[in-house]
Design an enzyme around this catalytic site. Sequence first.
Site, PDB file in Angstrom:
ATOM      1  N   ARG A 130      -0.100   2.770 -10.275  1.00 31.29           N
ATOM      2  CA  ARG A 130      -1.365   3.153 -10.397  1.00 31.29           C
ATOM      3  C   ARG A 130      -1.624   4.575 -11.217  1.00 31.29           C
ATOM      4  O   ARG A 130      -2.783   4.381 -10.225  1.00 31.29           O
ATOM      5  CB  ARG A 130      -1.060   3.178  -8.885  1.00 31.29           C
ATOM      6  CG  ARG A 130      -0.977   3.389  -7.809  1.00 31.29           C
ATOM      7  CD  ARG A 130      -1.631   3.412  -6.293  1.00 31.29           C
ATOM      8  NE  ARG A 130      -0.924   4.198  -5.463  1.00 31.29           N
ATOM      9  CZ  ARG A 130       0.318   4.802  -5.392  1.00 31.29           C
ATOM     10  NH1 ARG A 130       1.697   3.706  -6.081  1.00 31.29           N
ATOM     11  NH2 ARG A 130       0.873   5.773  -4.530  1.00 31.29           N
ATOM     12  N   LYS A 143       2.351  17.490  -9.380  1.00 34.01           N
ATOM     13  CA  LYS A 143       1.696  15.955 -10.256  1.00 34.01           C
ATOM     14  C   LYS A 143       0.294  16.631 -10.959  1.00 34.01           C
ATOM     15  O   LYS A 143       0.157  16.312 -11.953  1.00 34.01           O
ATOM     16  CB  LYS A 143       1.372  15.365  -8.709  1.00 34.01           C
ATOM     17  CG  LYS A 143       2.088  14.208  -8.638  1.00 34.01           C
ATOM     18  CD  LYS A 143       1.366  13.162  -7.188  1.00 34.01           C
ATOM     19  CE  LYS A 143       2.013  11.953  -7.297  1.00 34.01           C
ATOM     20  NZ  LYS A 143       1.465  11.096  -5.709  1.00 34.01           N
ATOM     21  N   ASP A 187      -6.134  10.699   0.586  1.00 33.86           N
ATOM     22  CA  ASP A 187      -6.154   9.276   1.812  1.00 33.86           C
ATOM     23  C   ASP A 187      -5.297   9.816   2.725  1.00 33.86           C
ATOM     24  O   ASP A 187      -4.848   9.005   3.734  1.00 33.86           O
ATOM     25  CB  ASP A 187      -4.591   8.393   0.810  1.00 33.86           C
ATOM     26  CG  ASP A 187      -3.056   9.837   0.533  1.00 33.86           C
ATOM     27  OD1 ASP A 187      -3.160  10.926   1.151  1.00 33.86           O
ATOM     28  OD2 ASP A 187      -2.461   8.663   0.269  1.00 33.86           O
ATOM     29  N   CYS A 253      -0.808   3.974   2.021  1.00 27.62           N
ATOM     30  CA  CYS A 253      -0.458   2.841   0.750  1.00 27.62           C
ATOM     31  C   CYS A 253       0.981   2.792   1.350  1.00 27.62           C
ATOM     32  O   CYS A 253       0.773   1.125   0.407  1.00 27.62           O
ATOM     33  CB  CYS A 253      -1.403   3.563  -0.544  1.00 27.62           C
ATOM     34  SG  CYS A 253      -2.871   3.667  -1.309  1.00 27.62           S
ATOM     35  N   CYS A 435      12.795  -3.432  10.827  1.00 32.68           N
ATOM     36  CA  CYS A 435      11.531  -3.705  10.166  1.00 32.68           C
ATOM     37  C   CYS A 435      12.074  -2.659   8.819  1.00 32.68           C
ATOM     38  O   CYS A 435      13.341  -2.367   9.111  1.00 32.68           O
ATOM     39  CB  CYS A 435      10.852  -2.526  11.284  1.00 32.68           C
ATOM     40  SG  CYS A 435      10.851  -1.394  11.693  1.00 32.68           S
TER      41      CYS A 435
END
Length: 482
Positions: A130, A143, A187, A253, A435
Amino acid sequence: MEDLETRCASLRTEIAAAEAQLTKLKRELHEAEGAALRAQSQKTASANATTGQRTKSKWPLHGEEYRRYGRQMIVPQFGLQGQLKLRDAKVLIVGAGGLGCPAALYLAGAGVGTIGLVDGDTVEASNLHRQVLHRSRNVGKLKVDSAIEYLRELNPHPTYIAHQAHLTPREAPDIFKDYDLILDCTDNPATRYLISDTAVLLGKPLVSASALRTEGQLMVLNNPPQPPGDKTGGPCYRCVFPKPPPANSVTSCADGGILGPVVGTMGVLQASEAIKVLTSAGESVEATPPSLLIFSAYSSPQFRTIKLRSRRPNCAVCSAEATVTLESVRSGSMDYVFFCGTVDPADILSPEERISPSEYGNVDSAGAQRHIIDVREKVQFDICSLENSINIPMSTILASAYSAPTLDADEPKRLPSWLPPEVAHESNKPIYVVCRQGNDSQTVVRKLKELGLDHGGERPVVDIKGGFRSWREQVDPDWPDY
């Protein structure tokens, strides 16, 4: 036959080498053209400074700029003046991820004069589906550096500024002051409030967006950017969300998932709104009331708009009663982490109620009788699961209304609808719960004990520490790392 296959393989290799060489030459040409353009500009500026005269160009843009930007300059709402405003504009993008990448891509392509990028993260393989500015070879690279490398290849004309760190309250005002417009591509709530507060206090309009799973939201805030107390100014993030969401309700996300085209759509819309704000600078924006744009990829219609109110009369930042100042931001007295709250990793069980993945691996290898309950959502369970495990999603457990099961042999059995009867009644088999990361499983272990499934401690009900992340590290290195 083998000769033909060898020949085909050889031709493919030659074609790949030729394409790589062509790509390299094209990149060098673009870089040379950009360098030539900058050199010409510097030469002209130097000559003007020496002679004390200003050489008037016949046209306001260079020839290469007309060729590059011509298709958008013939749009009636944009035109030559729009291009000139973009060339003079300075935009700061906070976050070089799923939102920041497409936003930066289109703003650079459109010819924004200066683009700053703020991010302290490095590129990970999980970003690549993405975050479209990053490539496989840049995994592990900062980044902002990865993004600017791509943007320079796309358009060498803008000035790119790398801020190679996460945004902090101390640094935010000094970074923001040099830009005309801010894009919030982050985010997490704490950073969103910090960005909005700083933008308002410095008089910068803000384009804010978010995306999760298949949905996204977009707002243009503090537009027009009037001083605190001026009711004609656009609302800020605090006006829309006076109180942050509970920390344990915030899903990232990484936990909730995201479709690449969804976050890409929101980033492109941010770029579109940024261009509108920049090209209308100095003009009245009263005709565009504030609104919240909601995008849902799996709904029809996909877009909805909710009208927002103007500035709140008691807003802590943009009202006449404002209590948040630049000094309180810089000094840290406005504690954004405390304001939004944090969720610490779950640690609600005693050591005796937990085992490591390697210890469970030994139990599994021995073939011992047991129940293994996987509390991930079904979509994750379908990606990968342990043999003979039972999928009972955490959301199902939390959402179900039930009464505690009666395990007395003389009374009718009343079980929660989500609990398989064999798990409740095969008391000779211990229960292991797992989990994704080792947090939800602890909650479920506690819940199962509250239901009496441990028979007063006689039956083991145990959590597998660290979940499948630790399982991959300790037991199965081939376990999918999603």
